[in-house]
Design an enzyme around this catalytic site. Structure first.
Site, mmCIF file in Angstrom:
data_model
loop_
_atom_site.group_PDB
_atom_site.id
_atom_site.type_symbol
_atom_site.label_atom_id
_atom_site.label_comp_id
_atom_site.label_asym_id
_atom_site.label_seq_id
_atom_site.Cartn_x
_atom_site.Cartn_y
_atom_site.Cartn_z
ATOM 1 N N HIS A 38 21.987 16.357 -59.409
ATOM 2 C CA HIS A 38 20.967 16.928 -60.301
ATOM 3 C C HIS A 38 19.591 16.948 -59.609
ATOM 4 O O HIS A 38 18.947 17.997 -59.503
ATOM 5 C CB HIS A 38 20.907 16.107 -61.594
ATOM 6 C CG HIS A 38 19.887 16.589 -62.577
ATOM 7 N ND1 HIS A 38 20.212 17.382 -63.647
ATOM 8 C CD2 HIS A 38 18.554 16.397 -62.644
ATOM 9 C CE1 HIS A 38 19.104 17.663 -64.326
ATOM 10 N NE2 HIS A 38 18.082 17.073 -63.748
ATOM 11 N N GLU A 39 19.167 15.792 -59.130
ATOM 12 C CA GLU A 39 17.847 15.715 -58.482
ATOM 13 C C GLU A 39 17.858 16.527 -57.185
ATOM 14 O O GLU A 39 16.840 17.095 -56.805
ATOM 15 C CB GLU A 39 17.450 14.252 -58.217
ATOM 16 C CG GLU A 39 17.430 13.342 -59.451
ATOM 17 C CD GLU A 39 16.576 13.857 -60.607
ATOM 18 O OE1 GLU A 39 15.601 14.575 -60.355
ATOM 19 O OE2 GLU A 39 16.916 13.557 -61.777
ATOM 20 N N HIS B 173 16.801 19.970 -58.044
ATOM 21 C CA HIS B 173 15.334 20.063 -58.148
ATOM 22 C C HIS B 173 14.722 20.092 -56.742
ATOM 23 O O HIS B 173 13.794 20.855 -56.465
ATOM 24 C CB HIS B 173 14.767 18.833 -58.884
ATOM 25 C CG HIS B 173 14.950 18.860 -60.374
ATOM 26 N ND1 HIS B 173 14.468 19.875 -61.156
ATOM 27 C CD2 HIS B 173 15.540 17.968 -61.230
ATOM 28 C CE1 HIS B 173 14.761 19.617 -62.438
ATOM 29 N NE2 HIS B 173 15.412 18.472 -62.504
ATOM 30 N N GLU C 236 14.909 23.060 -64.561
ATOM 31 C CA GLU C 236 16.078 22.380 -65.118
ATOM 32 C C GLU C 236 17.329 23.248 -64.962
ATOM 33 O O GLU C 236 18.434 22.746 -64.815
ATOM 34 C CB GLU C 236 15.800 22.060 -66.596
ATOM 35 C CG GLU C 236 16.501 20.840 -67.112
ATOM 36 C CD GLU C 236 16.228 19.570 -66.317
ATOM 37 O OE1 GLU C 236 17.122 18.713 -66.301
ATOM 38 O OE2 GLU C 236 15.154 19.416 -65.708
HETATM 39 ZN ZN LIG Z 1 16.034 17.420 -64.285
#
Ligand SMILES: [Zn+2]
Length: 499
Positions: free
Chosen positions: A264-265, A268, A294
């Site tokens: 997830h990170e 980003h 997101e």
């Molecule tokens: Zn996030």
């Protein structure tokens, strides 16, 4: 002023303001990762001083004059500079309407509210937090009305996180989810769940760190420009596209938590690493919006990360690192374990399918708190009622209920919907990508280059130059359409649970 002179003056001003931002970003990363506990008091003072300086540098006649002139001379300006001036004009207008004493009082109230929230959550005592929540609500609604009294307050709050987002868009999205996803969740409640007991083994930290680096390699994250640290809650931050930092939290009794947080990170991080060089130092380097950010992190975490193809790659490596713990497990079992769907109390631990319902609950409550049809005193009971209605769960206490998220303690009303919107955007982006790339074949070969390059060219490089709706339209050829999301969830989970 000559064009060149104007542009130089703007860039100098930006570099000056950005130096403060840079320092604050690194200090807060330090505070979340390695700062000793007792250093907190002085750290808060320093941050207070730096943010005060930052505020003065924003609300300042010299900058206002530069912004005004750039906006008047659009044709002579690079596109990014014109867009940055638009963003600055908006930020200045929003900040300027708040009297300085009010702003300072609000900052102090946030600090106190944050402490009260932690205490209330730890002692499971909502009453400790309630007066602070009321204050946060009063400040947020008061500031929004000062900025623009002609619009519904909640729309103005939404606009802070996603320019132009309104309740109309969200009502449609959540209506679609309600009609198409809740029946599926009901069916899965009575379906047979896969055996995931193997996940409860002991997974030593060293091995998990190794796995995290493997994931970063798969995502082709340049380690000369991106570091990984450890913190209580995972997050990503950056000062420019040559300094991006992600964090994770390892639990020895939980292999998947850190694994998927790194993916997830990492999503980003990819966005930040590939934002155009000319945007360094500007607010446009933060990306198009919270929801678009997101959408990228969730694209990698769920759409890519939890796919059968990708979990197979992950499993091969995980089994190599943890041969005993995963001795009698198959790749298919691992894939199913990564995709178990079960209603749960805590939003951050929710699976991909039930997650949007957690957001819908918060959205309903926020709207009613803001328009005064729900009081702070009645909030916990209403929270519990909605968890029963939406997810069929009895909330045992407020710590696991209304006190679980920190967002309301710093007045971030209107932030939650960006999580659900981001997931929905991802589905539309994926559908567009599938038309141009053999996504699943590439994943089966662990070759993410074409996927990352596609996103880089169509999305990452623009940072905040293009607004969310503009990006979606260019990428997919249509305006935001929530059906991609509900179709994706239906297809995936009907197949997983044989429904
Ligand atoms: Zn996030």
């Amino acid at each position: 002023m000559e064009v060149q002179q104007l542009q130089e003056a703007f860039i100098n001003n930006q570099n000056h303001r950005n130096a403060y931002q840079h320092a604050m970003t690194i200090l807060s990363y330090d505070a979340e990762t390695v700062m000793p506990k007792d250093a907190g008091a002085r750290y808060s003072e320093v941050m207070g001083t730096l943010s005060g300086e930052s505020y003065h540098l924003l609300i300042n006649e010299e900058l206002k004059a530069l912004v005004k002139e750039i906006l008047q001379r659009e044709n002579e300006m690079p596109r990014w500079m014109f867009r940055e001036a638009q963003e600055l004009e908006r930020s200045i207008k929003k900040a300027e309407v708040i009297p300085q004493e009010e702003y300072m009082a609000f900052q102090t109230a946030i600090a106190l509210s944050g402490q009260a929230w932690i205490e209330a959550k730890q002692s499971n005592n909502y009453q400790l937090f309630a007066p602070h929540l009321q204050k946060m609500l009063d400040y947020a609604t008061c500031f929004a009305k000062l900025y623009d009294s002609s619009q519904p307050v909640y729309n103005l709050l939404l606009d802070d996180y996603e320019s132009g987002l309104t309740m109309d868009t969200l009502d449609k999205l959540f209506q679609d989810i309600w009609e198409n996803i809740t029946p599926l969740i009901q069916q899965i409640r009575s379906a047979q769940q896969p055996d995931v007991r193997f996940l409860q083994a002991d997974f030593p930290l060293e091995g998990q760190r190794q796995l995290a680096h493997y994931v970063m390699d798969l995502l082709q994250i340049d380690r000369n420009r991106c570091a990984i640290g450890e913190s209580e809650h995972p997050f990503t931050t950056s000062t420019n596209n040559h300094d991006v930092r992600i964090t994770t939290h390892y639990y020895t009794n939980d292999l998947l938590s850190s694994l998927f947080s790194v993916i997830h990170e990492g999503g980003h991080a990819l966005y930040m690493l590939y934002t155009g060089d000319e945007l360094n130092g500007s607010s446009l380097a933060e990306g198009s919006s919270c929801s678009i950010h997101e959408s990228i992190s969730r694209f990698f975490e769920n759409y890519i990360g939890r796919s059968r193809e990708f979990t197979t790659c992950l499993f091969t490596k995980a089994q190599e690192i943890f041969p005993q713990q995963l001795a009698n497990v198959t790749a298919e079992q691992f894939y199913r374990a990564c995709n178990v769907s079960q209603p749960s109390l805590i939003r951050t631990e929710a699976d991909e399918l039930t997650y949007p319902l957690h957001i819908m609950i918060r959205y309903e409550l926020e709207k009613r708190l803001v328009d005064n049809s729900l009081s702070v005193a009645d909030l916990p009971a209403e929270w519990n009622r909605l968890y029963k209605e939406y997810l069929g769960l009895d909330v045992p206490d407020d710590a696991q209920g209304v006190l679980q998220d920190m967002h309301w303690s710093d007045a971030s009303f209107g932030y939650f919907p960006t999580y659900a919107l981001g997931s929905a955007y991802s589905a539309q982006i994926l559908a567009a990508m599938e038309k141009e790339l053999p996504v699943w074949e590439l994943l089966a070969k662990s070759d993410l280059s074409p996927i990352i390059n596609w996103l880089k060219e169509k999305l990452f490089v623009f940072g905040g130059i293009k607004k969310p709706q503009e990006l979606l339209l260019e990428i997919s050829g249509e305006a935001f359409n929530p059906q991609y999301y509900t179709n994706y969830l239906n297809k995936k989970y009907r197949s997983l649970y044989n429904l």
